[in-house]
Design a protein around this motif. Structure first.
Motif, PDB file in Angstrom:
ATOM      1  N   ASP A  34      79.679  64.831  53.296  1.00  0.00           N
ATOM      2  CA  ASP A  34      80.237  63.758  54.135  1.00  0.00           C
ATOM      3  C   ASP A  34      80.344  62.421  53.407  1.00  0.00           C
TER       4      ASP A  34
ATOM      5  N   ILE B 290      83.169  64.835  58.075  1.00  0.00           N
ATOM      6  CA  ILE B 290      82.719  66.088  58.686  1.00  0.00           C
ATOM      7  C   ILE B 290      82.609  65.868  60.190  1.00  0.00           C
TER       8      ILE B 290
ATOM      9  N   ASN C 116      78.300  70.131  62.182  1.00  0.00           N
ATOM     10  CA  ASN C 116      77.368  70.681  61.200  1.00  0.00           C
ATOM     11  C   ASN C 116      76.734  71.939  61.771  1.00  0.00           C
ATOM     12  N   VAL C 117      76.643  72.963  60.952  1.00  0.00           N
ATOM     13  CA  VAL C 117      75.956  74.198  61.363  1.00  0.00           C
ATOM     14  C   VAL C 117      74.843  74.459  60.357  1.00  0.00           C
ATOM     15  N   PRO C 118      73.616  73.950  60.587  1.00  0.00           N
ATOM     16  CA  PRO C 118      72.556  74.187  59.608  1.00  0.00           C
ATOM     17  C   PRO C 118      72.058  75.627  59.647  1.00  0.00           C
ATOM     18  N   GLY C 119      71.462  76.034  58.554  1.00  0.00           N
ATOM     19  CA  GLY C 119      70.964  77.396  58.399  1.00  0.00           C
ATOM     20  C   GLY C 119      71.127  77.796  56.962  1.00  0.00           C
ATOM     21  N   CYS C 120      70.333  78.737  56.507  1.00  0.00           N
ATOM     22  CA  CYS C 120      70.425  79.101  55.092  1.00  0.00           C
ATOM     23  C   CYS C 120      70.340  80.617  54.925  1.00  0.00           C
TER      24      CYS C 120
ATOM     25  N   PHE D 186      64.640  77.369  56.267  1.00  0.00           N
ATOM     26  CA  PHE D 186      64.090  78.393  57.149  1.00  0.00           C
ATOM     27  C   PHE D 186      63.412  79.524  56.366  1.00  0.00           C
TER      28      PHE D 186
ATOM     29  N   PRO E 118      75.479  65.192  49.862  1.00  0.00           N
ATOM     30  CA  PRO E 118      76.182  65.806  50.992  1.00  0.00           C
ATOM     31  C   PRO E 118      77.689  65.584  50.952  1.00  0.00           C
TER      32      PRO E 118
ATOM     33  N   ARG F 243      69.515  69.649  46.497  1.00  0.00           N
ATOM     34  CA  ARG F 243      69.620  68.200  46.660  1.00  0.00           C
ATOM     35  C   ARG F 243      69.070  67.486  45.429  1.00  0.00           C
TER      36      ARG F 243
ATOM     37  N   ALA G 248      62.809  72.908  49.882  1.00  0.00           N
ATOM     38  CA  ALA G 248      63.953  72.021  50.091  1.00  0.00           C
ATOM     39  C   ALA G 248      63.530  70.567  50.233  1.00  0.00           C
TER      40      ALA G 248
ATOM     41  N   ILE H  36      75.657  69.955  54.210  1.00  0.00           N
ATOM     42  CA  ILE H  36      75.145  68.926  55.112  1.00  0.00           C
ATOM     43  C   ILE H  36      74.241  67.956  54.358  1.00  0.00           C
ATOM     44  N   SER H  37      73.282  68.511  53.593  1.00  0.00           N
ATOM     45  CA  SER H  37      72.305  67.637  52.937  1.00  0.00           C
ATOM     46  C   SER H  37      72.076  68.000  51.472  1.00  0.00           C
TER      47      SER H  37
ATOM     48  N   VAL I 214      73.086  74.503  55.118  1.00  0.00           N
ATOM     49  CA  VAL I 214      72.461  73.210  54.838  1.00  0.00           C
ATOM     50  C   VAL I 214      73.006  72.569  53.568  1.00  0.00           C
TER      51      VAL I 214
ATOM     52  N   ASN J 205      68.240  69.636  59.008  1.00  0.00           N
ATOM     53  CA  ASN J 205      69.450  69.785  58.205  1.00  0.00           C
ATOM     54  C   ASN J 205      69.149  69.972  56.728  1.00  0.00           C
ATOM     55  N   SER J 206      67.878  69.912  56.351  1.00  0.00           N
ATOM     56  CA  SER J 206      67.517  70.181  54.968  1.00  0.00           C
ATOM     57  C   SER J 206      66.692  71.460  54.868  1.00  0.00           C
TER      58      SER J 206
ATOM     59  N   HIS K 268      75.657  71.192  65.634  1.00  0.00           N
ATOM     60  CA  HIS K 268      75.722  69.903  66.312  1.00  0.00           C
ATOM     61  C   HIS K 268      76.856  69.069  65.746  1.00  0.00           C
TER      62      HIS K 268
ATOM     63  N   GLY L 106      70.518  70.829  50.733  1.00  0.00           N
ATOM     64  CA  GLY L 106      69.536  71.911  50.822  1.00  0.00           C
ATOM     65  C   GLY L 106      68.587  71.903  49.647  1.00  0.00           C
ATOM     66  N   ILE L 107      68.371  73.065  49.021  1.00  0.00           N
ATOM     67  CA  ILE L 107      67.447  73.121  47.897  1.00  0.00           C
ATOM     68  C   ILE L 107      68.065  72.545  46.630  1.00  0.00           C
TER      69      ILE L 107
END
Lengths: 145, 167
Positions: free
Chosen positions: A111, A116, A119-123, B77, A109, A101, B54, A95-96, A92, B73-74, B100, A98-99
């Motif tokens: 982009d 880009i 995107n593969v989100p996940g942390c 999890f 981000p 930000r 987040a 992409i954005s 993340v 996307n933020s 995606h 994340g924490i």
């Protein structure tokens, strides 16, 4: 000559992966190493291999929220990768943010600076999710050849 | 002999590599994946928005009620929202298929709406949140829950006070 040209079109090409750490906490990088090095996941089944030089790369995996300190280095490195290239944001953070930000130290981000594609989100994202993202990136890459 | 037994075991076990992009991937039962929101059980306490590290969860007042939005996307999890949710209306599923294309980046949002309603007792406009049932003894019957849900917070407090005083 004609045969050689046809063979080139038929051949299922193998994109090489290149990893850029733009100030990541190493969580995503560990997962990237896992997808490549652990036989259970094995991204090389898709024909992908990690390479050490940006000039050999086809698919770029960016991790981390793009620290202010590494921003110029990352942009220069990305410019060195020959076209056609596909950029994948892993985690993340790129992409954005994340924490991280809205921190003064990060330019997320990503982009805003680089185009880009996937995107593969996940942390961090789990290895299978990264493989899913790489599979999508390969499809995009095939259309750009 | 050692090599032969190893060979035999490997032949019996088959490949260790998961078939994932060409087949299903095993997922742990308690895997912390995509967060889903159920507006019918939400109390509207906004604790999830408060604990989200987040800042992925956002409540906003609209003319239709209270809107819930969570951007995957933020989201990191972590499960804080699920842990703190008093009713379990925010919870994590085992779905991890979130990769995606860039065009869908801002479409990956979980949305929900707590609609406005007219209080069945006083006629005031209030949010149709699920009533808070903690510490209510004896437990409410299903009919009482429905009645309570159709009221505004003030009438709910009156209803519960009257119920406590009854027996």
């Amino acid at each position: 000559m004609l045969l050689a040209r046809n063979l080139k079109q038929i051949a299922a090409r193998s994109p090489w992966l290149y990893r850029i750490n733009s100030g990541s906490c190493n969580g995503c990088d560990v997962e990237l190493a896992t997808t490549a090095c652990i036989p259970r996941y094995d991204v090389e089944r898709l024909g992908c291999q990690y390479c050490g030089s940006p000039r050999h790369a086809d698919i770029v995996l960016i991790t981390g929220p793009l620290n202010r300190r590494v921003k110029n280095a990352v942009l220069r490195l990305w410019e060195e990768i020959p076209d056609p290239k596909v950029t994948v944001a892993v985690g993340v953070c790129p992409i954005s943010g994340g924490i991280f930000r809205e921190s003064y130290a990060v330019c997320a981000p990503v982009d805003q600076y680089l185009p880009i594609d996937v995107n593969v989100p996940g942390c961090p994202p789990r290895p299978q999710a990264i493989i899913e993202g790489v599979a999508q990136a390969i499809e995009i890459w095939r259309t750009r050849l | 002999m050692n090599v032969l037994s190893l060979l035999g075991r490997n032949l019996r076990h088959g490949p260790y590599t998961e078939p994932f992009p060409f087949g299903p991937a095993p997922t742990a039962e308690r895997f912390r994946g995509r967060v889903v929101f159920d507006a019918t059980t939400c109390e509207g306490c906004k604790i999830c928005e408060r604990v989200c590290p987040a800042g992925a969860i956002k409540f906003s007042k609209t003319k239709d009620g209270l809107a819930f939005a969570l951007w995957h996307n933020s989201c990191v999890f972590c499960g804080n929202c699920e842990f703190h949710c008093p009713t379990g209306s925010v919870h994590q599923t085992t779905d991890w298929h979130l990769a995606h294309a860039q065009a869908r980046k801002y479409a990956l949002v979980e949305l929900g709406l707590l609609p406005n309603q007219i209080c069945s007792a006083c006629g005031a406009t209030a949010l149709a949140t699920a009533p808070s049932l903690r510490g209510v003894t004896p437990p409410l019957s299903p009919e009482e829950t429905v009645t309570l849900k159709s009221m505004c917070p003030k009438c709910r407090a009156k209803f519960l006070k009257a119920r406590r005083a009854k027996p």
